[in-house]
Design an enzyme around this catalytic site. Structure first.
Site, PDB file in Angstrom:
ATOM      1  N   LYS A  22       0.856  -1.209   0.000  1.00 22.35           N
ATOM      2  CA  LYS A  22       0.000   0.000   0.000  1.00 22.35           C
ATOM      3  C   LYS A  22       0.881   1.244   0.000  1.00 22.35           C
ATOM      4  O   LYS A  22       0.643   2.178  -0.760  1.00 22.35           O
ATOM      5  CB  LYS A  22      -0.868   0.005   1.255  1.00 22.35           C
ATOM      6  CG  LYS A  22      -1.557   1.335   1.542  1.00 22.35           C
ATOM      7  CD  LYS A  22      -2.445   1.300   2.757  1.00 22.35           C
ATOM      8  CE  LYS A  22      -1.725   1.576   4.036  1.00 22.35           C
ATOM      9  NZ  LYS A  22      -1.426   2.995   4.293  1.00 22.35           N
ATOM     10  N   ASN A  23       1.909   1.251   0.833  1.00 23.73           N
ATOM     11  CA  ASN A  23       2.707   2.461   1.008  1.00 23.73           C
ATOM     12  C   ASN A  23       3.729   2.671  -0.098  1.00 23.73           C
ATOM     13  O   ASN A  23       4.384   3.713  -0.141  1.00 23.73           O
ATOM     14  CB  ASN A  23       3.357   2.473   2.391  1.00 23.73           C
ATOM     15  CG  ASN A  23       2.308   2.593   3.482  1.00 23.73           C
ATOM     16  OD1 ASN A  23       1.143   2.910   3.211  1.00 23.73           O
ATOM     17  ND2 ASN A  23       2.688   2.299   4.709  1.00 23.73           N
ATOM     18  N   CYS A 116      -5.692  12.396  12.451  1.00 23.23           N
ATOM     19  CA  CYS A 116      -6.426  11.163  12.155  1.00 23.23           C
ATOM     20  C   CYS A 116      -6.398  10.333  13.435  1.00 23.23           C
ATOM     21  O   CYS A 116      -6.009  10.807  14.492  1.00 23.23           O
ATOM     22  CB  CYS A 116      -5.771  10.417  11.002  1.00 23.23           C
ATOM     23  SG  CYS A 116      -4.208   9.707  11.499  1.00 23.23           S
ATOM     24  N   ARG A 121      -1.554  14.983  12.369  1.00 12.63           N
ATOM     25  CA  ARG A 121      -0.742  14.577  11.219  1.00 12.63           C
ATOM     26  C   ARG A 121      -0.314  15.843  10.459  1.00 12.63           C
ATOM     27  O   ARG A 121      -0.840  16.179   9.427  1.00 12.63           O
ATOM     28  CB  ARG A 121      -1.510  13.625  10.303  1.00 12.63           C
ATOM     29  CG  ARG A 121      -1.933  12.324  10.969  1.00 12.63           C
ATOM     30  CD  ARG A 121      -0.780  11.388  11.291  1.00 12.63           C
ATOM     31  NE  ARG A 121      -0.129  10.839  10.108  1.00 12.63           N
ATOM     32  CZ  ARG A 121      -0.573   9.751   9.474  1.00 12.63           C
ATOM     33  NH1 ARG A 121      -1.688   9.165   9.860  1.00 12.63           N
ATOM     34  NH2 ARG A 121       0.076   9.287   8.415  1.00 12.63           N
ATOM     35  N   ASP A 305       4.199   0.589  12.024  1.00  8.90           N
ATOM     36  CA  ASP A 305       2.992  -0.076  11.522  1.00  8.90           C
ATOM     37  C   ASP A 305       2.896  -1.528  11.966  1.00  8.90           C
ATOM     38  O   ASP A 305       1.812  -2.118  11.937  1.00  8.90           O
ATOM     39  CB  ASP A 305       2.956  -0.025   9.989  1.00  8.90           C
ATOM     40  CG  ASP A 305       2.862   1.394   9.481  1.00  8.90           C
ATOM     41  OD1 ASP A 305       3.172   1.618   8.296  1.00  8.90           O
ATOM     42  OD2 ASP A 305       2.505   2.287  10.275  1.00  8.90           O
ATOM     43  N   ARG A 397      -8.594  -0.815   4.195  1.00  8.54           N
ATOM     44  CA  ARG A 397      -7.754   0.258   3.639  1.00  8.54           C
ATOM     45  C   ARG A 397      -6.384  -0.287   3.250  1.00  8.54           C
ATOM     46  O   ARG A 397      -5.780   0.168   2.294  1.00  8.54           O
ATOM     47  CB  ARG A 397      -7.559   1.371   4.685  1.00  8.54           C
ATOM     48  CG  ARG A 397      -8.737   2.279   4.892  1.00  8.54           C
ATOM     49  CD  ARG A 397      -8.321   3.466   5.760  1.00  8.54           C
ATOM     50  NE  ARG A 397      -7.083   4.018   5.237  1.00  8.54           N
ATOM     51  CZ  ARG A 397      -6.134   4.564   6.002  1.00  8.54           C
ATOM     52  NH1 ARG A 397      -6.288   4.628   7.298  1.00  8.54           N
ATOM     53  NH2 ARG A 397      -5.026   5.061   5.466  1.00  8.54           N
TER      54      ARG A 397
HETATM   55  C1  EPZ Z   1       3.908   6.945   6.166  1.00  4.83           C
HETATM   56  O1  EPZ Z   1       3.065   7.941   6.727  1.00  4.83           O
HETATM   57  C2  EPZ Z   1       3.038   5.710   6.050  1.00  4.83           C
HETATM   58  N1  EPZ Z   1       1.904   5.996   5.165  1.00  4.83           N
HETATM   59  C3  EPZ Z   1       2.526   5.309   7.441  1.00  4.83           C
HETATM   60  O2  EPZ Z   1       1.771   4.104   7.286  1.00  4.83           O
HETATM   61  C4  EPZ Z   1       3.732   5.030   8.326  1.00  4.83           C
HETATM   62  O3  EPZ Z   1       3.291   4.704   9.628  1.00  4.83           O
HETATM   63  C5  EPZ Z   1       4.620   6.282   8.382  1.00  4.83           C
HETATM   64  O4  EPZ Z   1       5.013   6.651   7.044  1.00  4.83           O
HETATM   65  C6  EPZ Z   1       5.878   6.056   9.207  1.00  4.83           C
HETATM   66  O5  EPZ Z   1       6.608   5.017   8.667  1.00  4.83           O
HETATM   67  C7  EPZ Z   1       2.102   5.969   3.832  1.00  4.83           C
HETATM   68  O6  EPZ Z   1       3.205   5.766   3.344  1.00  4.83           O
HETATM   69  C8  EPZ Z   1       0.900   6.225   2.974  1.00  4.83           C
HETATM   70  P1  EPZ Z   1       5.730  10.396   8.361  1.00  4.83           P
HETATM   71  P2  EPZ Z   1       3.561   9.486   6.771  1.00  4.83           P
HETATM   72  O7  EPZ Z   1       5.618  11.636   7.566  1.00  4.83           O
HETATM   73  O8  EPZ Z   1       4.320   9.816   5.550  1.00  4.83           O
HETATM   74  C9  EPZ Z   1       5.374  13.618  11.817  1.00  4.83           C
HETATM   75  C10 EPZ Z   1      -0.034   2.658   7.626  1.00  4.83           C
HETATM   76  O9  EPZ Z   1      -0.574   2.147   8.638  1.00  4.83           O
HETATM   77  N2  EPZ Z   1       5.349  14.616  10.726  1.00  4.83           N
HETATM   78  O10 EPZ Z   1       6.991   9.598   8.283  1.00  4.83           O
HETATM   79  O11 EPZ Z   1       2.382  10.322   7.122  1.00  4.83           O
HETATM   80  C11 EPZ Z   1       4.075  12.831  11.881  1.00  4.83           C
HETATM   81  O12 EPZ Z   1       3.110  13.542  12.632  1.00  4.83           O
HETATM   82  C12 EPZ Z   1       0.383   4.118   7.667  1.00  4.83           C
HETATM   83  O13 EPZ Z   1       0.216   2.060   6.569  1.00  4.83           O
HETATM   84  C13 EPZ Z   1       5.448  15.959  11.030  1.00  4.83           C
HETATM   85  O14 EPZ Z   1       5.548  16.342  12.201  1.00  4.83           O
HETATM   86  O15 EPZ Z   1       4.538   9.415   8.009  1.00  4.83           O
HETATM   87  C14 EPZ Z   1       4.483  11.549  12.543  1.00  4.83           C
HETATM   88  O16 EPZ Z   1       4.493  11.721  13.941  1.00  4.83           O
HETATM   89  C15 EPZ Z   1       0.128   4.777   9.002  1.00  4.83           C
HETATM   90  N3  EPZ Z   1       5.390  16.874  10.024  1.00  4.83           N
HETATM   91  C16 EPZ Z   1       5.915  11.327  12.042  1.00  4.83           C
HETATM   92  O17 EPZ Z   1       6.361  12.608  11.544  1.00  4.83           O
HETATM   93  C17 EPZ Z   1       5.256  16.489   8.708  1.00  4.83           C
HETATM   94  O18 EPZ Z   1       5.233  17.386   7.821  1.00  4.83           O
HETATM   95  C18 EPZ Z   1       6.024  10.284  10.933  1.00  4.83           C
HETATM   96  O19 EPZ Z   1       5.345  10.765   9.866  1.00  4.83           O
HETATM   97  C19 EPZ Z   1       5.148  15.125   8.419  1.00  4.83           C
HETATM   98  C20 EPZ Z   1       5.203  14.198   9.429  1.00  4.83           C
END
Ligand code: EPZ
Length: 417
Positions: A22-23, A116, A121, A305, A397
């Site tokens: 998915k990711n 979410c 997020r 995850d 999802r």
């Molecule tokens: C990706 O989400 C994945 N989703 C998530 O999978 C996964 O848990 C996550 O990476 C971490 O590995 C997809 O790829 C579609 P991040 P993403 O930006 O990109 C903070 C699943 O279950 N942050 O690495 O949203 C954020 O709040 C999903 O498959 C900021 O502060 O993750 C979080 O605490 C869930 N500012 C942390 O970083 C930003 O601009 C990690 O977020 C962006 C993120």
């Protein structure tokens, strides 16, 4: 509302292939609009998130069809540069389209939902990356408006290795004049898969999988074909299900090097694990032993995850299992539901303590998010009786007919509406 009916006490046995990631597929679908081209993707998982992304592509004017895990996208007729709240609210990770639309159209307008189930997020790192490339990015009434017909290559320093922000920066940099270096980049395998696709699309970039990614230019091709990476989290979930049920399974179309930390924890818990280049076999003991403390970190650390499914597998493990969740603020929502089965879970801030119990007993549960819902299914496999899990389409999802996957391994799982 879907209801999962999961019978416990049946050890999983058999061999099945791992679904596509998915990711990996979501950012690649966004990348497919970077230039007018035709894309064929194979190994695409049949997921609700993929369906929503297809609707976004069609909203933008693209042709997009999926048939038996093969997806065809024609982005030549793209005619819009906005994504409305009605679509964005269904899939918050669609913020990845911001960089892609900006690259293609020179402007983009996306409505952004707030947090979410996992907590706030924010997208500040995404917006800062686009601004570093010279885009004018403003927020108005819940919309993000980005303008930048002439982006300039630069050095982007990410203070945190955000997966989405790294991907957005890669896509926007394809439109930039000159070289862009992304420092502090996320290193997830899904980002390497995105680089593979972008190269097939005519982008000149290197470094994905390391903390430094360089984008040198983009000379779009008319066609691109790509096989989606196996889903390391779906694989980890199935292995946790086998471990929880005391079973013995093999996974094909797997890439064990992408989830070594999960395999290490399952091995510490007493499972015999054999890996080859594209298969993983696991033989679980009758009762697991608590593995060493699990601390979630950006890749190559333990993936956040996989924390919920592994927690579910450890509910009956001898001893105490300790989890520390460092990525998301609110990723223990499943704990309260697991307690309804008789689990002993205590949460102190970012740390969860699981005291292994002798038995779990079926009880009605409610899924609150994707991986938490999957964890409830894993736990139900090791509970006495039939557990009902009420699920507002969270699990579909990210899992491609998880009921069918588990039943192919001898489980008794059925879904009713
Ligand atoms: C990706 O989400 C994945 N989703 C998530 O999978 C996964 O848990 C996550 O990476 C971490 O590995 C997809 O790829 C579609 P991040 P993403 O930006 O990109 C903070 C699943 O279950 N942050 O690495 O949203 C954020 O709040 C999903 O498959 C900021 O502060 O993750 C979080 O605490 C869930 N500012 C942390 O970083 C930003 O601009 C990690 O977020 C962006 C993120």
């Amino acid at each position: 509302m879907m209801i999962w009916h999961v019978r416990g006490g049946i050890p999983l046995r058999g061999t099945i292939p791992v679904q596509g990631s998915k990711n990996a597929v979501l950012p690649i679908l966004a990348a497919s609009i970077l230039a007018p081209c035709e894309t064929t993707l194979t190994g695409v998982p049949n997921l609700r998130d993929v369906g929503i992304t297809l609707r976004i592509l069609r909203h933008l004017g693209c042709a997009a069809e999926m048939n038996d895990h093969v997806m065809y996208i024609d982005s030549r007729p793209l005619s819009r540069c906005d994504i409305p709240h009605s679509l964005m609210r269904e899939l918050r990770s669609s913020v990845i389209f911001l960089g892609a639309i900006l690259c293609r159209c020179g402007e983009a307008r996306l409505s952004l939902p707030g947090g979410c189930e996992l907590g706030p997020r924010p997208v500040d790192l995404h917006l800062d990356a686009l601004r570093a490339l010279g885009a004018d990015v403003t927020e108005q009434g819940g919309d993000i408006i980005a303008k930048g017909g002439h982006l300039t290559g630069t050095r982007i320093l990410l203070p945190f290795p955000s997966v989405g922000a790294t991907e957005n920066a890669m896509l926007a940099a394809c439109a930039a004049k000159g070289e862009t270096t992304i420092l502090g980049a996320a290193r997830e395998p899904e980002i390497v898969d995105l680089q593979r696709y972008l190269r097939r699309l005519g982008a000149d970039l290197t470094g994905a999988g390391t903390a430094e990614i360089t984008v040198r230019g983009f000379h779009p091709k008319a066609h691109a074909a790509h096989q989606i990476l196996p889903d390391r989290i779906a694989a980890a979930t199935l292995l946790c299900a086998a471990a929880a049920s005391g079973g013995e399974i093999s996974l094909t179309n797997a890439n064990p090097s992408h989830f070594l930390t999960v395999l290490d924890s399952l091995s510490e818990a007493g499972c015999d694990i054999i890996t080859r280049s594209d298969t993983v076999s696991l033989h679980a003991p009758r009762r697991l032993t608590a593995p060493r403390p699990i601390v979630t970190r950006p890749y190559p650390g333990f993936p956040t995850d996989a924390q919920p499914p592994l927690m579910a597998a450890c509910l009956k493990a001898k001893g105490t299992t300790v989890f520390t969740e460092n990525i998301f603020q609110n990723r223990y929502r499943h704990a309260a539901e697991l307690r309804r089965l008789g689990a002993e879970v205590s949460i102190e801030g970012r740390v969860a303590y699981i005291t292994g119990v002798e038995r779990l007993t079926a009880a009605p549960l409610t899924a609150g998010d994707l991986r938490g819902g999957a964890a409830m299914i894993v736990a139900a496999l090791s509970a006495e009786g039939e557990t009902e899990i009420f699920d507002e389409d969270h699990i579909s999802r990210g899992y491609d007919r998880l009921d069918q996957q588990l039943n192919a391994l001898g489980a008794e799982v059925r879904c009713t509406y």
